[in-house]
Scaffold this motif. Sequence first.
Motif, PDB file in Angstrom:
ATOM      1  N   UNK A 180       0.844  -1.231  -0.186  1.00  0.00           N
ATOM      2  CA  UNK A 180       0.146  -0.092  -0.032  1.00  0.00           C
ATOM      3  C   UNK A 180       0.775   1.197  -0.009  1.00  0.00           C
ATOM      4  N   UNK A 181       2.029   1.115   0.910  1.00  0.00           N
ATOM      5  CA  UNK A 181       2.845   2.307   0.890  1.00  0.00           C
ATOM      6  C   UNK A 181       3.400   2.772  -0.509  1.00  0.00           C
ATOM      7  N   UNK A 182       3.644   1.844  -1.324  1.00  0.00           N
ATOM      8  CA  UNK A 182       4.481   2.114  -2.454  1.00  0.00           C
ATOM      9  C   UNK A 182       3.602   2.826  -3.422  1.00  0.00           C
ATOM     10  N   UNK A 183       2.251   2.369  -3.374  1.00  0.00           N
ATOM     11  CA  UNK A 183       1.154   2.699  -4.260  1.00  0.00           C
ATOM     12  C   UNK A 183       0.427   3.822  -3.970  1.00  0.00           C
ATOM     13  N   UNK A 184       0.324   4.363  -2.583  1.00  0.00           N
ATOM     14  CA  UNK A 184      -0.141   5.347  -2.273  1.00  0.00           C
ATOM     15  C   UNK A 184      -1.772   4.808  -1.659  1.00  0.00           C
ATOM     16  N   UNK A 185      -1.607   3.773  -1.560  1.00  0.00           N
ATOM     17  CA  UNK A 185      -2.997   3.223  -0.933  1.00  0.00           C
ATOM     18  C   UNK A 185      -3.207   2.959   0.555  1.00  0.00           C
ATOM     19  N   UNK A 186      -3.977   2.578   1.152  1.00  0.00           N
ATOM     20  CA  UNK A 186      -4.037   2.624   2.478  1.00  0.00           C
ATOM     21  C   UNK A 186      -4.831   1.373   3.244  1.00  0.00           C
ATOM     22  N   UNK A 187      -4.648   1.302   4.398  1.00  0.00           N
ATOM     23  CA  UNK A 187      -5.044  -0.048   5.152  1.00  0.00           C
ATOM     24  C   UNK A 187      -6.356   0.578   5.836  1.00  0.00           C
ATOM     25  N   UNK A 188      -7.430  -0.154   5.803  1.00  0.00           N
ATOM     26  CA  UNK A 188      -8.601   0.235   6.534  1.00  0.00           C
ATOM     27  C   UNK A 188      -8.772  -1.198   7.439  1.00  0.00           C
ATOM     28  N   UNK A 189      -9.641  -0.777   8.539  1.00  0.00           N
ATOM     29  CA  UNK A 189      -9.889  -1.906   9.696  1.00  0.00           C
ATOM     30  C   UNK A 189     -11.074  -2.253  10.117  1.00  0.00           C
ATOM     31  N   UNK A 190     -11.564  -3.397  10.014  1.00  0.00           N
ATOM     32  CA  UNK A 190     -12.827  -3.837  10.565  1.00  0.00           C
ATOM     33  C   UNK A 190     -12.634  -3.785  12.033  1.00  0.00           C
ATOM     34  N   UNK A 191     -13.411  -2.846  12.952  1.00  0.00           N
ATOM     35  CA  UNK A 191     -13.227  -3.024  14.355  1.00  0.00           C
ATOM     36  C   UNK A 191     -13.897  -3.965  14.909  1.00  0.00           C
ATOM     37  N   UNK A 192     -13.520  -4.038  16.369  1.00  0.00           N
ATOM     38  CA  UNK A 192     -14.283  -5.257  17.352  1.00  0.00           C
ATOM     39  C   UNK A 192     -14.780  -4.594  18.345  1.00  0.00           C
ATOM     40  N   UNK A 193     -15.415  -5.614  19.222  1.00  0.00           N
ATOM     41  CA  UNK A 193     -16.218  -5.022  20.538  1.00  0.00           C
ATOM     42  C   UNK A 193     -15.125  -5.557  21.764  1.00  0.00           C
ATOM     43  N   UNK A 194     -15.408  -5.273  22.834  1.00  0.00           N
ATOM     44  CA  UNK A 194     -14.907  -5.419  23.941  1.00  0.00           C
ATOM     45  C   UNK A 194     -14.764  -6.958  24.216  1.00  0.00           C
ATOM     46  N   UNK A 195     -15.513  -7.816  23.527  1.00  0.00           N
ATOM     47  CA  UNK A 195     -15.343  -9.365  23.742  1.00  0.00           C
ATOM     48  C   UNK A 195     -14.504  -9.760  22.624  1.00  0.00           C
ATOM     49  N   UNK A 196     -14.045  -9.191  21.589  1.00  0.00           N
ATOM     50  CA  UNK A 196     -13.146  -9.577  20.743  1.00  0.00           C
ATOM     51  C   UNK A 196     -13.695  -9.923  19.592  1.00  0.00           C
ATOM     52  N   UNK A 197     -14.890  -9.506  19.230  1.00  0.00           N
ATOM     53  CA  UNK A 197     -15.696  -9.834  18.241  1.00  0.00           C
ATOM     54  C   UNK A 197     -15.855  -8.794  16.973  1.00  0.00           C
ATOM     55  N   UNK A 198     -15.677  -9.242  15.711  1.00  0.00           N
ATOM     56  CA  UNK A 198     -15.772  -8.226  14.745  1.00  0.00           C
ATOM     57  C   UNK A 198     -17.132  -7.292  14.740  1.00  0.00           C
ATOM     58  N   UNK A 199     -17.285  -6.334  14.327  1.00  0.00           N
ATOM     59  CA  UNK A 199     -18.441  -5.524  14.379  1.00  0.00           C
ATOM     60  C   UNK A 199     -18.881  -5.904  12.741  1.00  0.00           C
ATOM     61  N   UNK A 200     -19.587  -6.756  12.807  1.00  0.00           N
ATOM     62  CA  UNK A 200     -20.062  -7.389  11.282  1.00  0.00           C
ATOM     63  C   UNK A 200     -20.847  -6.136  10.560  1.00  0.00           C
ATOM     64  N   UNK A 201     -21.668  -5.609  11.700  1.00  0.00           N
ATOM     65  CA  UNK A 201     -22.565  -4.396  11.006  1.00  0.00           C
ATOM     66  C   UNK A 201     -21.914  -3.453  10.160  1.00  0.00           C
ATOM     67  N   UNK A 202     -20.643  -2.785  10.545  1.00  0.00           N
ATOM     68  CA  UNK A 202     -19.654  -2.075   9.941  1.00  0.00           C
ATOM     69  C   UNK A 202     -19.310  -2.446   8.620  1.00  0.00           C
ATOM     70  N   UNK A 203     -19.293  -3.760   8.402  1.00  0.00           N
ATOM     71  CA  UNK A 203     -18.683  -4.174   7.195  1.00  0.00           C
ATOM     72  C   UNK A 203     -18.944  -3.724   6.018  1.00  0.00           C
ATOM     73  N   UNK A 204     -20.327  -3.763   5.628  1.00  0.00           N
ATOM     74  CA  UNK A 204     -20.878  -3.355   4.297  1.00  0.00           C
ATOM     75  C   UNK A 204     -20.298  -1.623   3.934  1.00  0.00           C
ATOM     76  N   UNK A 205     -20.243  -1.027   4.972  1.00  0.00           N
ATOM     77  CA  UNK A 205     -19.839   0.403   4.757  1.00  0.00           C
ATOM     78  C   UNK A 205     -18.268   0.539   4.552  1.00  0.00           C
ATOM     79  N   UNK A 206     -17.589  -0.727   4.944  1.00  0.00           N
ATOM     80  CA  UNK A 206     -16.096  -0.726   4.834  1.00  0.00           C
ATOM     81  C   UNK A 206     -15.521  -1.151   3.485  1.00  0.00           C
TER      82      UNK A 206
END
Lengths: 150, 421
Positions: free
Chosen positions: B148-174
């Motif tokens: 990504x650094x070479x090409x000017x691309x970027x990393x985005x992150x699927x967040x998680x909750x306090x239990x350590x589960x991915x916030x799947x509701x946020x995935x479509x927007x990401x």
Amino acid sequence: MTDLADLYQQVILDHNRNPRNFGPLAGATCQAQGHNPLCGDRVTVFARVSGPTIEEVAFQGSGCAISKAAASMMTTLVKGRSVAEVEALATRFHSMVTSDPNVPVEAADLGKLAAFAGVRAFPTRVKCATLPWHALRAVIRGAGEPVSTE
Amino acid sequence: MKRSPAVAERPATRSGFDVEAVRRDFPILQTNVRGKPLVYLDSGATSQKPQAVIDTISRFYEAENANIHRGVYYLSERATLAHEAARVRIQRALNARDPGEIIFVRGTTEAINLVAYSFVRPALRPGDEILVSAMEHHSNIVPWQLVAGEQGARIRVIPMNDRGELLMDELPALIGPKTSMVAVTHVSNALGTVNPIEEIVAMAHARGVPVLVDGAQAVPHGPVDVQRLGCDFYAFSGHKAFGPTGIGVLYGRAERLAGMQPFQGGGDMIRSVTFEHTEYADPPARFEAGTPDISGAIGLAAAFDYVESIGWDVLKPHEADLMQYATGVLEAIPGVRLIGTAGHKAAVVSFVLDGVHPHDLGTILDQEGVAIRAGHHCAQPVMDRFGIPATARASLAFYNNRQDVDALAAAVTRARKVFAG
């Protein structure tokens, strides 16, 4: 279990529980960070140096009992001493904790630091004890850059 | 591999699974460390190896060793057949459509780098995004950052909750038109969370985005069906899955692999070479430059054979039972706080002990013969998310028993006493 008792001597446990000179130092003239990337231990050492003398020193950070106690005891020992004396003490400490664990430590010039002789039997923990001293050296040499155990 | 009949030394589990018989298959589990029987609870770092795997590797070097894909003599033909049979063995284990979809690499890290450099990088444009999750191992972050650094691309992150589960509701927007890749772990090495891969793949594919799954912590704990998961790439390491170090696997869907550039150049990956031009071989050879880890591939196949000889149908319930037991025993120790409490977990119990740093805990446990991992587990963003510098991690495998967990609990209790002063 003697090795473990040697490592976690009461004086080390005490410094871990009640670290001396813990927190930022008002009026610090220099500071440096120490970082052990393998285990994530971080320590920041602050000092107020006036001419050849270290007038005040303090530390902050997160780490295991060995690194925290080493930092705490270090701050109590270097306050009021000259930069040259502290450099010599850092060298002496480093050579002690990396020496052969089967050879008794010459404690006379080490004073309280002899408590850390127990880490010699735990090679993976030597860097925990030396991390704050690396940071202190960086402080007094005016490097100011984060130092690493690597 | 023939299984010895279940001896009634200890009551077997409900399924009839005899863990003591399995333990006898692992020579290292019969050894002592520091004068105490080894209690190995660091299988998340690397698994121990059954005798069947050790013997297979020894036999190869004693009787079958030759280079592959070149010799016309007997031994070379034998070695080539054994190496390619290992590929087919792993294809079958993962339920891939074709053996050509199985690429031998050094491990998960190399597999992810291969995809980053040969698949993602050539198509990456400034402003593009690579989506990872908040619980990735550094090896599923850093390769993407490099390209990504070479090409000017970027990393985005699927967040998680306090239990350590991915916030799947946020995935479509990401996942959007700029997303070039989704790279997500199947099972978290630091938290034990099992992620809903099929759901993630469905969402990504609905938007035309390929998915890589880091399976390093999943393959040692259950059957993986790449067709059912639907992912484009699946990576894992042999040494975490009861095989040797130095061998790993990248599964890639044939249509993805077909258009990919080589990762490294050298022998074995070419069709023809002149000083002006090289024609590359078809996958998987295109991605396997140089002499491969032949004994490693054969050893890994033996590891799959060994696990199949017992069967996940009995191993999985045993591990689930042990996880539940370990969770309960550790939670009952005053001052212990579990890190990672997802509803769907596998094999990993990460925890912190009030007033005792994980490294000190690791040292004290080691004195009792108990091997755990203490540190950030190559997942510093996970530690940051939970606001802690490190955890102690006990990671289980099917060869662990309740005595291992009891030894862990006793050692943790001892550590509390050392530090209670």
